[in-house]
Design a protein around this motif. Structure first.
Motif, PDB file in Angstrom:
ATOM      1  N   ILE A   4       1.179  -1.613   0.196  1.00 33.61           N
ATOM      2  CA  ILE A   4       0.200  -0.635   0.824  1.00 33.61           C
ATOM      3  C   ILE A   4       0.722   1.321  -0.413  1.00 33.61           C
ATOM      4  CG2 ILE A   4      -1.579   1.262   1.645  1.00 33.61           C
ATOM      5  CD1 ILE A   4      -2.603  -1.238   2.785  1.00 33.61           C
ATOM      6  N   LEU A   7      -1.937   6.230   0.473  1.00 34.52           N
ATOM      7  CA  LEU A   7      -3.202   6.171  -0.135  1.00 34.52           C
ATOM      8  C   LEU A   7      -4.244   7.414   0.900  1.00 34.52           C
ATOM      9  CD1 LEU A   7      -4.933   4.153  -1.237  1.00 34.52           C
ATOM     10  CD2 LEU A   7      -5.209   2.621   0.763  1.00 34.52           C
ATOM     11  N   LYS A   9      -7.520   9.460   1.437  1.00 32.92           N
ATOM     12  CA  LYS A   9      -8.994   8.353   1.593  1.00 32.92           C
ATOM     13  C   LYS A   9      -9.848  10.208   2.535  1.00 32.92           C
ATOM     14  CE  LYS A   9     -13.035   7.838   0.006  1.00 32.92           C
ATOM     15  NZ  LYS A   9     -14.159   7.272  -1.370  1.00 32.92           N
ATOM     16  N   LEU A  17      -7.203   8.656   5.225  1.00 28.08           N
ATOM     17  CA  LEU A  17      -6.737   8.003   5.182  1.00 28.08           C
ATOM     18  C   LEU A  17      -4.897   9.220   4.815  1.00 28.08           C
ATOM     19  CD1 LEU A  17      -7.568   4.749   3.805  1.00 28.08           C
ATOM     20  CD2 LEU A  17      -6.842   5.217   5.903  1.00 28.08           C
ATOM     21  N   LEU A  20      -1.641   6.675   3.631  1.00 23.60           N
ATOM     22  CA  LEU A  20      -1.220   5.427   4.282  1.00 23.60           C
ATOM     23  C   LEU A  20       0.189   4.744   3.033  1.00 23.60           C
ATOM     24  CD1 LEU A  20      -1.909   4.073   6.661  1.00 23.60           C
ATOM     25  CD2 LEU A  20      -3.481   3.435   4.992  1.00 23.60           C
ATOM     26  N   LYS A  40      -8.841   2.375  10.268  1.00 27.75           N
ATOM     27  CA  LYS A  40      -8.568   0.873  10.341  1.00 27.75           C
ATOM     28  C   LYS A  40      -9.933   0.125   9.137  1.00 27.75           C
ATOM     29  CE  LYS A  40      -8.753  -0.098  14.970  1.00 27.75           C
ATOM     30  NZ  LYS A  40      -9.087   0.576  14.831  1.00 27.75           N
ATOM     31  N   THR A  42     -11.591   1.810   6.478  1.00 30.67           N
ATOM     32  CA  THR A  42     -11.641   2.030   5.470  1.00 30.67           C
ATOM     33  C   THR A  42     -10.832   1.578   4.947  1.00 30.67           C
ATOM     34  OG1 THR A  42     -12.792   4.213   6.413  1.00 30.67           O
ATOM     35  CG2 THR A  42     -11.174   4.890   4.699  1.00 30.67           C
ATOM     36  N   THR A  43      -9.582   1.765   5.213  1.00 28.18           N
ATOM     37  CA  THR A  43      -8.075   0.990   4.607  1.00 28.18           C
ATOM     38  C   THR A  43      -9.302  -0.747   4.257  1.00 28.18           C
ATOM     39  OG1 THR A  43      -6.932   1.562   6.211  1.00 28.18           O
ATOM     40  CG2 THR A  43      -5.899   0.077   4.981  1.00 28.18           C
ATOM     41  N   PRO A  53     -10.196   4.327  -3.391  1.00 26.15           N
ATOM     42  CA  PRO A  53      -9.289   5.843  -2.948  1.00 26.15           C
ATOM     43  C   PRO A  53      -9.490   6.597  -2.913  1.00 26.15           C
ATOM     44  CG  PRO A  53      -7.880   4.030  -3.500  1.00 26.15           C
ATOM     45  CD  PRO A  53      -9.548   3.556  -4.459  1.00 26.15           C
ATOM     46  N   THR A 185      -6.364  -5.791  11.921  1.00 27.42           N
ATOM     47  CA  THR A 185      -6.992  -4.624  12.823  1.00 27.42           C
ATOM     48  C   THR A 185      -7.379  -5.108  14.233  1.00 27.42           C
ATOM     49  OG1 THR A 185      -9.133  -4.126  12.820  1.00 27.42           O
ATOM     50  CG2 THR A 185      -7.555  -3.811  10.536  1.00 27.42           C
ATOM     51  N   LEU A 202      -1.447   3.302  13.864  1.00 25.26           N
ATOM     52  CA  LEU A 202      -2.001   4.161  12.582  1.00 25.26           C
ATOM     53  C   LEU A 202      -2.670   5.095  13.433  1.00 25.26           C
ATOM     54  CD1 LEU A 202      -3.376   3.685   9.972  1.00 25.26           C
ATOM     55  CD2 LEU A 202      -5.150   2.788  10.395  1.00 25.26           C
ATOM     56  N   GLY A 205      -5.318   8.160  10.249  1.00 26.52           N
ATOM     57  CA  GLY A 205      -4.862   7.437   8.764  1.00 26.52           C
ATOM     58  C   GLY A 205      -4.006   7.779   7.861  1.00 26.52           C
TER      59      GLY A 205
END
Ligand SMILES: Nc1ncnc2c1ncn2[C@@H]1O[C@H](COP(=O)(O)OP(=O)(O)OP(=O)(O)O)[C@@H](O)[C@H]1O
Length: 298
Positions: A4, A7, A9, A17, A20, A40, A42-43, A53, A185, A202, A205
């Motif tokens: 990832i 990222l 969002k 985010l 990220l 978390k 959302t990811t 995203p 998570t 985290l 985000g």
């Protein structure tokens, strides 16, 4: 396995985010640790191709996210995804069909998965007759039935009692020993500490710190935590600072980070000019690291 990068969002003007970036190696249990609202879910929704995203990229096995990569992921969401009136086996059959497993493979996989989550003897029981812990194990079975390469467990033990939690931890240990790649998570620090090879902390985000537990421990200015109860806190802090200890507050506890572990006698000698109600020494744990990192970011 999973990469990832940068990222982003937002929901309207709210950035959820922010650049990220993290990756998970094959066979690794990666813990994404964050408070409620850290980003978390959302990811996870982006990894599962349920949400787009605004920018950044994700690859799974070097492929961009798509309907194809969906099949190599198994997800156990926070809320159990189960049909209460159907039996355990019927639930698994339903999901096995969605994933397009052939009849023979379905049969084998339903049995193997029920066995893996220790529910083979409840194959015919309707979900509504199972305990909360059993339902959560079946929810994980749903994530495993199509033999994914990456399993995502979203807060797998939230709301469970301690016995059920231990059963889930045991199950995750087994999956880990079998070489499964897992994104876990959680906001439970002991869960991340026990199960994860690497942990990403985290907040808002963004990953503030990442590494194995021993790597994360190097981010804290101390090797041992001393928790002290005294009616003369000011004097205790002044003494501690003279000795090079770092003062911290964990909730209402007054604590000091010791640059190196000391014998209890030595500690008592150093504080012998003030009354001490209680004293305890603790190794540096993930909760101390988490607070250090998330609070210094405020
Ligand atoms: N559809 C949405 N519309 C607007 N805001 C949202 C939406 N989904 C999530 N958010 C907000 O985005 C932020 C991150 O939410 P997310 O669910 O990803 O966090 P989380 O770390 O999974 O927390 P929790 O453990 O509480 O589920 C939160 O502030 C949440 O209110």
């Amino acid at each position: 396995m999973l990469r990832i990068k940068n990222l982003n969002k937002s929901y309207k003007s709210r950035k959820v985010l922010q650049n990220l970036t993290f990756s998970i190696q094959p066979g690794e249990v990666y813990g994404l640790l964050g408070a409620n609202g850290a980003g978390k879910t959302t990811t996870i929704n982006i990894i599962c191709n349920l949400l787009n995203p605004d920018s950044g990229y994700i690859t799974i096995n070097h492929q961009p996210i798509s309907e194809v990569t969906k099949k190599i992921i198994g997800i156990a969401p926070q809320e159990n995804l189960l049909y209460k009136t159907l039996s355990c086996a019927e639930n698994l059959k339903f999901f096995a069909e969605i994933y397009g497993l052939g009849r023979e493979t379905q049969k084998q996989q339903i049995e193997a998965t029920l066995k893996a989550v220790n529910l083979l003897d409840r194959a015919k029981s309707p979900v509504e007759t199972l305990s909360g812990g059993m339902q959560r194990r079946l929810n994980i079975a749903v994530a495993l039935v199509h033999q994914p390469q990456l399993v995502i467990l979203d807060e797998p033990t939230t709301g469970l009692d301690i016995e059920a939690r231990y059963e889930i931890w045991e199950l995750i240990h087994q999956l880990k020993n079998q070489g499964m790649t897992i994104l876990l998570t959680t906001h439970l620090l002991d869960e991340a500490e026990k199960l994860c090879n690497r942990i990403g902390i985290l907040k808002n985000g963004t990953i503030l710190a990442e590494g194995s537990l021993s790597e994360l421990k190097t981010l804290i200015p101390g090797q041992e935590v001393l928790v002290l109860q005294t009616t003369q806190e000011e004097q205790a802090i002044a003494l501690a600072e003279e000795y090079g200890f770092t003062t911290r507050r964990y909730g209402s506890d007054l604590a000091f980070l010791l640059p190196e572990p000391l014998e209890l006698k030595e500690i008592l000698d150093r504080f012998d000019s003030i009354p001490i109600d209680s004293i305890s020494r603790q190794p540096v744990r993930l909760e101390h690291i988490y607070l250090e990192i998330t609070q210094s970011d405020r």
